[in-house]
Design a protein around this motif. Sequence first.
Motif, PDB file in Angstrom:
ATOM      1  N   HIS A  79     -14.724 -33.039 -44.116  1.00 27.28           N
ATOM      2  CA  HIS A  79     -13.781 -33.777 -45.578  1.00 27.28           C
ATOM      3  C   HIS A  79     -12.883 -34.749 -44.938  1.00 27.28           C
ATOM      4  CE1 HIS A  79     -15.986 -30.568 -47.555  1.00 27.28           C
ATOM      5  NE2 HIS A  79     -15.205 -29.624 -46.836  1.00 27.28           N
ATOM      6  N   GLY A  80     -13.275 -35.642 -43.880  1.00 24.71           N
ATOM      7  CA  GLY A  80     -12.276 -36.643 -43.389  1.00 24.71           C
ATOM      8  C   GLY A  80     -11.228 -36.090 -42.151  1.00 24.71           C
ATOM      9  N   MET A  81     -11.160 -34.677 -42.058  1.00 22.67           N
ATOM     10  CA  MET A  81     -10.176 -34.348 -41.233  1.00 22.67           C
ATOM     11  C   MET A  81     -11.102 -34.042 -39.720  1.00 22.67           C
ATOM     12  SD  MET A  81      -7.665 -33.857 -42.750  1.00 22.67           S
ATOM     13  CE  MET A  81      -7.026 -33.723 -44.604  1.00 22.67           C
ATOM     14  N   MET A  82     -10.443 -34.712 -38.837  1.00 20.96           N
ATOM     15  CA  MET A  82     -10.868 -34.741 -37.246  1.00 20.96           C
ATOM     16  C   MET A  82     -10.476 -33.719 -36.716  1.00 20.96           C
ATOM     17  SD  MET A  82     -11.719 -39.026 -37.437  1.00 20.96           S
ATOM     18  CE  MET A  82     -12.844 -38.951 -36.109  1.00 20.96           C
ATOM     19  N   PRO A  83     -11.049 -32.722 -36.035  1.00 16.31           N
ATOM     20  CA  PRO A  83     -10.424 -31.725 -35.114  1.00 16.31           C
ATOM     21  C   PRO A  83     -10.648 -32.406 -33.677  1.00 16.31           C
ATOM     22  CG  PRO A  83     -12.297 -30.520 -36.629  1.00 16.31           C
ATOM     23  CD  PRO A  83     -12.329 -32.071 -36.735  1.00 16.31           C
ATOM     24  N   ARG A  84      -9.576 -31.783 -32.969  1.00 19.48           N
ATOM     25  CA  ARG A  84      -9.599 -32.051 -31.655  1.00 19.48           C
ATOM     26  C   ARG A  84      -8.811 -30.652 -30.771  1.00 19.48           C
ATOM     27  NH1 ARG A  84      -9.814 -35.490 -27.557  1.00 19.48           N
ATOM     28  NH2 ARG A  84     -10.548 -37.165 -28.906  1.00 19.48           N
ATOM     29  N   PHE A  85      -9.495 -30.554 -29.740  1.00 16.91           N
ATOM     30  CA  PHE A  85      -9.242 -29.168 -28.962  1.00 16.91           C
ATOM     31  C   PHE A  85      -8.828 -29.540 -27.539  1.00 16.91           C
ATOM     32  CE2 PHE A  85     -12.531 -28.124 -32.198  1.00 16.91           C
ATOM     33  CZ  PHE A  85     -11.959 -27.080 -32.864  1.00 16.91           C
ATOM     34  N   TYR A  86      -8.116 -28.550 -27.107  1.00 14.65           N
ATOM     35  CA  TYR A  86      -7.400 -28.465 -25.768  1.00 14.65           C
ATOM     36  C   TYR A  86      -7.408 -27.252 -24.965  1.00 14.65           C
ATOM     37  CZ  TYR A  86      -5.047 -32.839 -27.804  1.00 14.65           C
ATOM     38  OH  TYR A  86      -4.629 -34.037 -28.405  1.00 14.65           O
ATOM     39  N   ALA A  87      -7.804 -27.458 -23.758  1.00 15.12           N
ATOM     40  CA  ALA A  87      -7.507 -26.220 -22.917  1.00 15.12           C
ATOM     41  C   ALA A  87      -6.689 -26.514 -21.795  1.00 15.12           C
ATOM     42  CB  ALA A  87      -8.734 -25.411 -22.662  1.00 15.12           C
ATOM     43  N   LEU A  88      -5.572 -26.102 -21.668  1.00 11.51           N
ATOM     44  CA  LEU A  88      -4.703 -26.330 -20.254  1.00 11.51           C
ATOM     45  C   LEU A  88      -5.045 -25.230 -19.248  1.00 11.51           C
ATOM     46  CD1 LEU A  88      -3.658 -28.136 -22.385  1.00 11.51           C
ATOM     47  CD2 LEU A  88      -1.322 -27.851 -21.404  1.00 11.51           C
ATOM     48  N   LYS A  89      -5.669 -25.410 -17.992  1.00 13.42           N
ATOM     49  CA  LYS A  89      -5.923 -24.319 -16.916  1.00 13.42           C
ATOM     50  C   LYS A  89      -5.424 -24.429 -15.749  1.00 13.42           C
ATOM     51  CE  LYS A  89     -10.762 -24.205 -18.964  1.00 13.42           C
ATOM     52  NZ  LYS A  89     -11.989 -24.261 -18.746  1.00 13.42           N
ATOM     53  N   ASP A  90      -4.762 -23.621 -15.242  1.00 13.71           N
ATOM     54  CA  ASP A  90      -4.056 -23.447 -13.822  1.00 13.71           C
ATOM     55  C   ASP A  90      -5.182 -23.698 -12.732  1.00 13.71           C
ATOM     56  OD1 ASP A  90      -5.507 -20.960 -13.338  1.00 13.71           O
ATOM     57  OD2 ASP A  90      -3.651 -19.723 -13.523  1.00 13.71           O
ATOM     58  N   GLU A  91      -4.502 -23.582 -11.559  1.00  9.26           N
ATOM     59  CA  GLU A  91      -5.418 -24.072 -10.097  1.00  9.26           C
ATOM     60  C   GLU A  91      -6.814 -23.014 -10.234  1.00  9.26           C
ATOM     61  OE1 GLU A  91      -3.045 -26.618  -7.325  1.00  9.26           O
ATOM     62  OE2 GLU A  91      -2.077 -24.984  -8.001  1.00  9.26           O
ATOM     63  N   ALA A  92      -6.558 -21.673 -10.554  1.00  7.88           N
ATOM     64  CA  ALA A  92      -7.540 -20.736 -10.647  1.00  7.88           C
ATOM     65  C   ALA A  92      -8.637 -20.840 -11.791  1.00  7.88           C
ATOM     66  CB  ALA A  92      -6.677 -19.407 -10.505  1.00  7.88           C
ATOM     67  N   GLY A  93      -8.119 -21.723 -12.687  1.00  7.82           N
ATOM     68  CA  GLY A  93      -9.327 -21.845 -13.580  1.00  7.82           C
ATOM     69  C   GLY A  93      -8.955 -21.261 -15.045  1.00  7.82           C
ATOM     70  N   GLU A  94      -7.781 -20.338 -15.004  1.00 10.65           N
ATOM     71  CA  GLU A  94      -7.471 -19.465 -16.142  1.00 10.65           C
ATOM     72  C   GLU A  94      -6.705 -20.381 -17.123  1.00 10.65           C
ATOM     73  OE1 GLU A  94      -4.530 -15.767 -17.482  1.00 10.65           O
ATOM     74  OE2 GLU A  94      -4.654 -16.403 -15.150  1.00 10.65           O
ATOM     75  N   THR A  95      -7.007 -20.271 -18.576  1.00  7.05           N
ATOM     76  CA  THR A  95      -6.524 -21.045 -19.506  1.00  7.05           C
ATOM     77  C   THR A  95      -5.063 -20.494 -19.803  1.00  7.05           C
ATOM     78  OG1 THR A  95      -8.587 -21.679 -20.539  1.00  7.05           O
ATOM     79  CG2 THR A  95      -6.679 -21.628 -21.905  1.00  7.05           C
ATOM     80  N   LEU A  96      -4.213 -21.516 -19.582  1.00  4.75           N
ATOM     81  CA  LEU A  96      -2.639 -21.227 -19.982  1.00  4.75           C
ATOM     82  C   LEU A  96      -2.217 -21.317 -21.364  1.00  4.75           C
ATOM     83  CD1 LEU A  96      -0.958 -22.659 -16.895  1.00  4.75           C
ATOM     84  CD2 LEU A  96      -1.737 -20.254 -16.971  1.00  4.75           C
ATOM     85  N   ILE A  97      -2.734 -22.261 -21.926  1.00  4.30           N
ATOM     86  CA  ILE A  97      -2.505 -22.783 -23.323  1.00  4.30           C
ATOM     87  C   ILE A  97      -3.734 -23.323 -23.918  1.00  4.30           C
ATOM     88  CG2 ILE A  97      -1.095 -24.537 -24.557  1.00  4.30           C
ATOM     89  CD1 ILE A  97       0.836 -24.328 -22.315  1.00  4.30           C
ATOM     90  N   ALA A  98      -4.124 -22.910 -25.026  1.00  6.38           N
ATOM     91  CA  ALA A  98      -5.037 -23.529 -25.888  1.00  6.38           C
ATOM     92  C   ALA A  98      -4.692 -23.970 -27.083  1.00  6.38           C
ATOM     93  CB  ALA A  98      -6.142 -22.352 -26.176  1.00  6.38           C
ATOM     94  N   VAL A  99      -5.077 -25.052 -27.460  1.00  8.43           N
ATOM     95  CA  VAL A  99      -4.611 -25.996 -28.796  1.00  8.43           C
ATOM     96  C   VAL A  99      -5.723 -26.357 -29.652  1.00  8.43           C
ATOM     97  CG1 VAL A  99      -3.273 -27.847 -29.437  1.00  8.43           C
ATOM     98  CG2 VAL A  99      -2.638 -26.683 -27.434  1.00  8.43           C
ATOM     99  N   SER A 100      -5.440 -26.199 -30.992  1.00  9.05           N
ATOM    100  CA  SER A 100      -6.283 -27.044 -31.865  1.00  9.05           C
ATOM    101  C   SER A 100      -5.624 -27.625 -32.555  1.00  9.05           C
ATOM    102  CB  SER A 100      -7.168 -26.019 -32.634  1.00  9.05           C
ATOM    103  OG  SER A 100      -6.125 -25.117 -33.455  1.00  9.05           O
ATOM    104  N   SER A 101      -6.048 -28.771 -33.162  1.00  5.84           N
ATOM    105  CA  SER A 101      -5.367 -29.782 -33.938  1.00  5.84           C
ATOM    106  C   SER A 101      -6.215 -30.375 -35.031  1.00  5.84           C
ATOM    107  CB  SER A 101      -4.844 -30.933 -33.210  1.00  5.84           C
ATOM    108  OG  SER A 101      -5.942 -31.618 -32.330  1.00  5.84           O
ATOM    109  N   VAL A 102      -5.657 -31.035 -36.059  1.00  2.00           N
ATOM    110  CA  VAL A 102      -6.572 -31.986 -36.789  1.00  2.00           C
ATOM    111  C   VAL A 102      -5.841 -33.125 -37.246  1.00  2.00           C
ATOM    112  CG1 VAL A 102      -7.210 -31.826 -39.413  1.00  2.00           C
ATOM    113  CG2 VAL A 102      -7.245 -29.749 -38.206  1.00  2.00           C
ATOM    114  N   TRP A 103      -6.661 -34.188 -37.096  1.00  3.79           N
ATOM    115  CA  TRP A 103      -6.202 -35.663 -37.403  1.00  3.79           C
ATOM    116  C   TRP A 103      -6.881 -36.165 -38.446  1.00  3.79           C
ATOM    117  CZ3 TRP A 103      -2.649 -37.913 -33.687  1.00  3.79           C
ATOM    118  CH2 TRP A 103      -2.511 -37.211 -32.487  1.00  3.79           C
ATOM    119  N   ALA A 104      -6.418 -37.171 -38.883  1.00  5.14           N
ATOM    120  CA  ALA A 104      -6.950 -38.105 -40.019  1.00  5.14           C
ATOM    121  C   ALA A 104      -6.602 -39.586 -39.826  1.00  5.14           C
ATOM    122  CB  ALA A 104      -6.366 -37.420 -41.407  1.00  5.14           C
ATOM    123  N   VAL A 105      -7.539 -40.416 -40.215  1.00  5.07           N
ATOM    124  CA  VAL A 105      -7.237 -41.861 -40.285  1.00  5.07           C
ATOM    125  C   VAL A 105      -6.661 -42.320 -41.528  1.00  5.07           C
ATOM    126  CG1 VAL A 105      -8.453 -43.785 -40.234  1.00  5.07           C
ATOM    127  CG2 VAL A 105      -9.221 -41.977 -38.648  1.00  5.07           C
TER     128      VAL A 105
END
Length: 231
Positions: A79-105
């Motif tokens: 519906h015109g909303m554009m999701p974007r995801f993020y995963a921030l991983k430490d040097e061992a590959g473990e996800t420290l922070i996960a983020v979801s977001s919704v953008w629009a034009v």
Amino acid sequence: MEVYKKTYTVGPEGLSTQALFRFLQDIAGEQCAPYHLTGPDLEKKGLMWVIIRYRLEAKRWPQPGECFTAHTWPGRTRHGMMPRFYALKDEAGETLIAVSSVWAVVDRHTRAMVNNDDFGVTLEVLETGEEIRLPAAIRRLETAQSGSFTVPADYLDENGHMNNTFYYTVAEHCIGRDARRDGLREVMTEHTSEALCGEELALHWGEQDGLWYIVGENGTKCVFRMNLRYV
């Protein structure tokens, strides 16, 4: 299109909430650059990107001197909303922070949301299996405390309004918390309007069972709502 990755080393001053969200904003633009879909690219079409909502879940807040790699990728437009995801991983590959977001034009002149497809603002959908739930409605709490904030010129971005990353600086100042000291664990943010230079926002906040609620208003108009939880 592939998942975009970039490494970040936390400085000796630690990683502030504002700095983290600035980094997320920047790497989203870097992934869009080869497709000519950055902020300046959209400006040529009379458009701009706006953030509608953020959701952050942290297992652990990165520490000074720590190195992590951020991954980001676009989701399926709804519906015109554009999701974007993020995963921030430490040097061992473990996800420290996960983020979801919704953008629009949005049209730069009318400030109304437009259909991204009508202007060729599309990104290939990626699915990694690491997507967290998209942001939901903000949990409202009683707000026993109040204050105000006037938007300074150095908080503005190229769209002429207060950059979304500075709302975290304002919110944490109100509640007396700091992710660098207190370890941020959860964020839910909703931007419902824009704040312009010199405008005064009425701020109200409260806390219940460790969850903070902050709301900023301009007259009768809500500008943003936020939930923050610390360790």
